[in-house]
Write an enzyme that holds these catalytic residues in place. Structure first.
Site: not given
Ligand SMILES: *Cc1c(COP(=O)(O)O)cnc(C)c1O
Length: 397
Positions: A137, A222, A251
């Site tokens: 994700f 990420d 986050k």
């Molecule tokens: C939540 C998340 C995102 C996206 O972040 P947003 O602030 O919702 O755009 C991207 N990568 C990972 C691993 C995430 O957990």
């Protein structure tokens, strides 16, 4: 407004993209939030790994209030001390040389993808492929949902941007078979969050790094969910001997104030020149003051170590519940306070029952209960969560 009025108003006016739980939250304190009827909930979701200092942390409240009274925003056409401070700290804690501050995780990843593409083209015009992992994700913008190798997020938004390829997570042979001189970057979560709290083999990232070196590709990690101390180190990649080229965070970074960032080595970042990337809001002094405070509390209170200690206590407790309810729980997996409990059936009902019993958690990838609480909780809070889950599981069986 009553709970029912809020829910009715939302139904009438808000775009119907969220499958919300039937609760209207009002305020919070530490690891607890309260709804509009005054009911208290233990918050082990923390805004999906966002409220890492808990709710209404006095230092964060004071820093944001003071900054709001001083300067909330100015354009990136000007310097601020708050942004320079944040850039320095993020560079130091990540071991990377340069930082760009955005507003969210998706934007951080979008910027990282743009930087990697631009870098790849300095080597060869066709070095543009970005390989990501199944069940990943990376966000909801067109490029980041294309990087997100899950059809359910992509369906309906075609045509998607080109140049992305998908490989099985934690499968180094499959990755090697896909890589070539055209590979610009491999982009991975060190632990997959939304995909179900999937933890790869200990040497996986190290081997990915070696493949990236072999093919001259960048390693983008990420850390939007796994970073900021959640897994017991500032970044999950720091559990192994791995040096990424680009790292993204968001986050927990602002403790709830919207902010994201990507960091890159000096060598990679130097392909950016003025005008190549930008943002109006990103890195404004309000968000940076919040992030600077979060980072300083994280260090001063040694929260990564606390996440590790309370996390392993929690995992032990969850394993005891697995032994008690073998028909419901098939696996407990976690690092620090990033914990997943794989169920033998869909988890929505258990999440709803926890909500009724006074605890917020969620379910990801249909059947994985996810616990990503604030990083400053204690074993007593873990016990409180475990007791609620125990009762809910007993009733579910
Ligand atoms: C939540 C998340 C995102 C996206 O972040 P947003 O602030 O919702 O755009 C991207 N990568 C990972 C691993 C995430 O957990």
């Amino acid at each position: 407004m009553t709970k029912d009025q809020v829910i009715a108003r939302d139904a009438q006016y808000y775009m119907p993209v969220f499958a919300r739980y039937k609760v209207v939250l009002s305020h919070g304190a530490g690891p607890y939030v309260y709804d509009v009827d005054g009911k208290r909930y233990l918050d082990f979701l923390a805004g999906i790994a966002v409220n890492i200092l808990g709710h209404a942390h006095p230092k964060l409240v004071a820093a944001v209030s003071a900054q709001a009274g001083k300067l909330i925003h100015c354009s990136n056409l000007y310097y601020t001390a708050e942004q320079a401070q944040l850039a320095q700290t993020l560079a130091e804690v990540s071991g990377l040389g340069k930082v760009f501050v955005a507003n969210s995780g998706a934007e951080a990843n979008e910027g990282a993808i743009k930087l990697a593409r631009k870098y790849g083209k300095t080597i060869h015009p066709e070095k543009i492929e970005i390989i990501t992992a199944e069940h990943s994700f990376h966000g909801r913008t067109l490029a980041t949902l294309t990087a997100t190798a899950q059809p359910k997020y992509q369906h309906g938004y075609e045509p998607l941007p080109g140049g992305f390829r998908y490989v099985e997570y934690n499968n180094i042979d499959a990755l090697e078979a896909m890589m070539s001189e055209k590979t610009c970057a491999v982009m991975l979560e060190p632990i997959q969050g939304e995909g179900g709290v999937n933890i790869p083999a200990d040497d996986y990232l190290h081997k990915v790094r070696q493949l990236c070196d072999k093919y001259g590709a960048l390693l983008i990690l990420d850390e939007i969910q796994s970073g900021m101390g959640r897994t017991g180190k500032m970044f999950a990649f720091q559990h192994g001997n791995v040096k990424p080229d680009i790292v993204t965070v968001a986050k927990g970074l602002g403790g709830g104030v919207p902010i994201g960032a990507f960091m890159a080595t000096d060598q990679v970042a130097k392909v950016f020149s003025p005008g190549d990337h930008g943002t109006t809001f990103g890195g404004n002094p309000l968000a940076c003051a919040a992030a600077n405070t979060v980072l300083s509390v994280l260090a001063a209170e040694n929260l990564p170590a606390n996440a590790e200690a309370v996390g392993s206590y929690m995992v032990n407790g969850l394993n005891a519940l697995k032994a008690k309810y073998p028909a419901l729980i098939s696996e407990v997996r976690g690092k620090g306070l990033m914990i997943g409990v794989k169920l033998t059936k869909p988890g929505r009902e258990i999440v709803d029952s926890c909500l009724a019993a006074g605890a917020l958690i969620n379910c990801t990838n249909t059947d994985v209960l996810r616990f990503v609480p604030p990083l400053n909780i204690t074993n007593q809070h873990a016990d409180e969560m475990l007791a609620i889950l125990d009762r809910v599981l007993a009733e579910t069986e």
